[in-house]
Motif scaffolding. Structure first.
Motif, PDB file in Angstrom:
ATOM      1  N   ILE A  80       0.822  -1.213   0.000  1.00 30.12           N
ATOM      2  CA  ILE A  80       0.000   0.000   0.000  1.00 30.12           C
ATOM      3  C   ILE A  80       0.857   1.264   0.000  1.00 30.12           C
ATOM      4  O   ILE A  80       0.649   2.174  -0.809  1.00 30.12           O
ATOM      5  N   GLU A  81       1.842   1.341   0.883  1.00 28.63           N
ATOM      6  CA  GLU A  81       2.649   2.558   0.980  1.00 28.63           C
ATOM      7  C   GLU A  81       3.430   2.847  -0.301  1.00 28.63           C
ATOM      8  O   GLU A  81       3.376   3.984  -0.814  1.00 28.63           O
ATOM      9  N   PRO A  82       4.148   1.869  -0.870  1.00 29.05           N
ATOM     10  CA  PRO A  82       4.878   2.186  -2.105  1.00 29.05           C
ATOM     11  C   PRO A  82       3.975   2.580  -3.266  1.00 29.05           C
ATOM     12  O   PRO A  82       4.345   3.454  -4.069  1.00 29.05           O
ATOM     13  N   LEU A  84       0.931   4.052  -3.009  1.00 23.27           N
ATOM     14  CA  LEU A  84       0.431   5.399  -2.729  1.00 23.27           C
ATOM     15  C   LEU A  84       1.496   6.449  -3.048  1.00 23.27           C
ATOM     16  O   LEU A  84       1.190   7.522  -3.592  1.00 23.27           O
ATOM     17  N   LYS A  85       2.735   6.158  -2.735  1.00 23.87           N
ATOM     18  CA  LYS A  85       3.822   7.093  -3.066  1.00 23.87           C
ATOM     19  C   LYS A  85       4.017   7.191  -4.571  1.00 23.87           C
ATOM     20  O   LYS A  85       4.358   8.265  -5.095  1.00 23.87           O
ATOM     21  N   SER A  99      -9.323   1.691  -0.616  1.00 22.08           N
ATOM     22  CA  SER A  99      -8.764   0.351  -0.506  1.00 22.08           C
ATOM     23  C   SER A  99      -9.881  -0.672  -0.407  1.00 22.08           C
ATOM     24  O   SER A  99     -10.903  -0.434   0.240  1.00 22.08           O
ATOM     25  N   ILE A 109      -1.732   4.408   6.771  1.00 23.36           N
ATOM     26  CA  ILE A 109      -0.654   4.573   5.793  1.00 23.36           C
ATOM     27  C   ILE A 109      -0.920   5.779   4.901  1.00 23.36           C
ATOM     28  O   ILE A 109      -0.019   6.584   4.618  1.00 23.36           O
ATOM     29  N   ALA A 110      -2.173   5.942   4.454  1.00 24.19           N
ATOM     30  CA  ALA A 110      -2.520   7.075   3.597  1.00 24.19           C
ATOM     31  C   ALA A 110      -2.284   8.397   4.327  1.00 24.19           C
ATOM     32  O   ALA A 110      -1.824   9.380   3.729  1.00 24.19           O
ATOM     33  N   LYS A 112      -0.029   9.020   6.501  1.00 26.45           N
ATOM     34  CA  LYS A 112       1.420   9.297   6.480  1.00 26.45           C
ATOM     35  C   LYS A 112       1.870   9.755   5.097  1.00 26.45           C
ATOM     36  O   LYS A 112       2.638  10.714   4.972  1.00 26.45           O
ATOM     37  N   VAL A 113       1.410   9.068   4.059  1.00 25.36           N
ATOM     38  CA  VAL A 113       1.857   9.392   2.699  1.00 25.36           C
ATOM     39  C   VAL A 113       1.352  10.769   2.264  1.00 25.36           C
ATOM     40  O   VAL A 113       2.089  11.556   1.645  1.00 25.36           O
ATOM     41  N   GLY A 353       2.770  -3.098   9.678  1.00 21.49           N
ATOM     42  CA  GLY A 353       1.692  -2.120   9.741  1.00 21.49           C
ATOM     43  C   GLY A 353       1.581  -1.447  11.097  1.00 21.49           C
ATOM     44  O   GLY A 353       0.545  -0.820  11.388  1.00 21.49           O
TER      45      GLY A 353
END
Length: 369
Positions: A80-82, A84-85, A99, A109-110, A112-113, A353
């Motif tokens: 998810i994080e990579p 979203l980035k 999601s 995570i979203a 943070k991103v 996570g």
């Protein structure tokens, strides 16, 4: 509407095909675009067949993200994080980003991103819309089971009615909107179901044990696994009781499976038609089979499922002895260190996570619902 499905797993196949079959403009963002056809066929558990065409299949976010109205991540927690980035630089401020399941940490995570864009419209499903399996990668898939109802939470969305209507008609399933993102982020489905069953199956396993055949994951479910699951669920609901959520939005597993005790829960899980044919993740050796610790049941549902629940329990000072027992066993099986001396302070938390106290309180205090 233009929609981009991110991810090429079972749910990505089925949801993309289902929506495309209704004439929607569907694009796929995947690491393996060369393996996809421009058309996909989905067959479901009711004997229906859906065929849909894609407008674009690519691994380059800049080709499709600037023009889409909705982005749906159909990804494991670690991806998810990579992703979203990858898509963040090309998103419109009005694009809905969501999601397919939120229990793997999507909203955290979203947050943070998108730290520099805290008004990005976000949404997420509490549970996966379907039980799905790929038939031929990039070409066909099976929709093995529908849900009676889907639940969606949103953040920074002004018109919840639009998203509710959109997904209800595209997925052919009733949709109910939740009141808080935590009601989608914390679920007692896979994050409890899979680890409890894995522990029930393999808690006594060692490297000298080799199995002659691959056991069915649900068909031979036993009372010990049910007892573990019920105990985890009680701890999970103790966590919910300490949070600003409507606890009735997340029924106990006994209520969800229409059971009253471990024995009736066992019978219910064994009888679910959609669970038939699902086998335990195993790895073939020369003389038999051993547990496959690289499967998503281990690498997804422990560090990006059970661990998230434990993170929030620790922040709230809610004791979770059964979850702790399974988590300690699970981290040993996959060669990671999350818990140390009874606390979440292991060296591998950064690759999980894990929800830190600072992130949790910041998100709770500042998020716009």
């Amino acid at each position: 509407m233009k929609i981009c499905i991110c991810g090429g797993g079972s749910l990505g196949h089925v949801i993309a095909g289902k929506i495309a079959s209704k004439g929607e403009n569907v694009s796929i963002l995947t690491r393996c675009p060369e393996k996809w056809n421009s058309e996909i066929k989905i067959d479901d558990c009711e004997g229906k067949i859906f065929t849909g065409k894609f407008s674009c299949v690519t691994d380059q976010a800049e080709k499709i993200i600037p023009d889409v109205d909705i982005v749906l991540l159909c990804l494991p927690g670690f991806a998810i994080e990579p992703v979203l980035k990858q898509i963040a630089p090309y998103l419109s401020e009005n694009t809905y980003v969501g999601s397919v399941v939120c229990c793997t940490g999507f909203f955290f995570i979203a947050y943070k991103v998108f730290v520099n864009n805290k008004t990005q419209p976000l949404f997420g499903f509490q549970r996966a819309p379907y039980i799905a399996r790929v038939a031929e990668y990039g070409a066909s898939a099976h929709l093995l089971g529908y849900k009676k109802e889907l639940q969606i939470a949103t953040v920074n969305v002004a018109d919840n009615m639009f998203l509710q209507a959109y997904w209800q008609t595209r997925l052919d399933t009733p949709v109910r909107m939740l009141d808080h993102f935590l009601e989608a982020s914390l679920t007692n489905s896979n994050p409890l179901l899979h680890p409890a069953r894995l522990y029930g199956l393999f808690h006594a396993w060692n490297k000298d044990i080799v199995y002659e055949e691959i056991p069915a994951f649900y068909k031979i479910w036993d009372d010990y696994s049910s007892e573990l699951l019920i105990s985890c669920d009680k701890e999970f609901h103790a966590v919910l009781s300490a949070l600003p959520v409507k606890i009735e939005q997340i029924p106990t597993l006994l209520d969800y499976y229409e059971s009253i005790d471990a024995a009736s829960l066992t019978r219910k899980i064994q009888s679910i038609t959609a669970f038939e044919g699902i086998f335990t993740p195993m790895k073939q050796m020369n003389n038999g089979y051993i547990p496959d610790f690289s499967s998503r049941y281990f690498l997804e549902d422990i560090p990006f499922g059970l661990l998230i629940i434990k993170s929030i329990a620790e922040i709230l000072n809610v004791p979770t002895p059964t979850i702790d027992k399974i988590l300690l066993w699970g981290q040993e099986m996959i060669g990671k260190q999350y818990m140390l001396a009874g606390r979440l302070n292991g060296k591998d938390l950064i690759h999980s996570g894990y929800v830190s106290p600072d992130l949790f309180h910041d998100l709770i205090n500042t998020i716009v619902r």
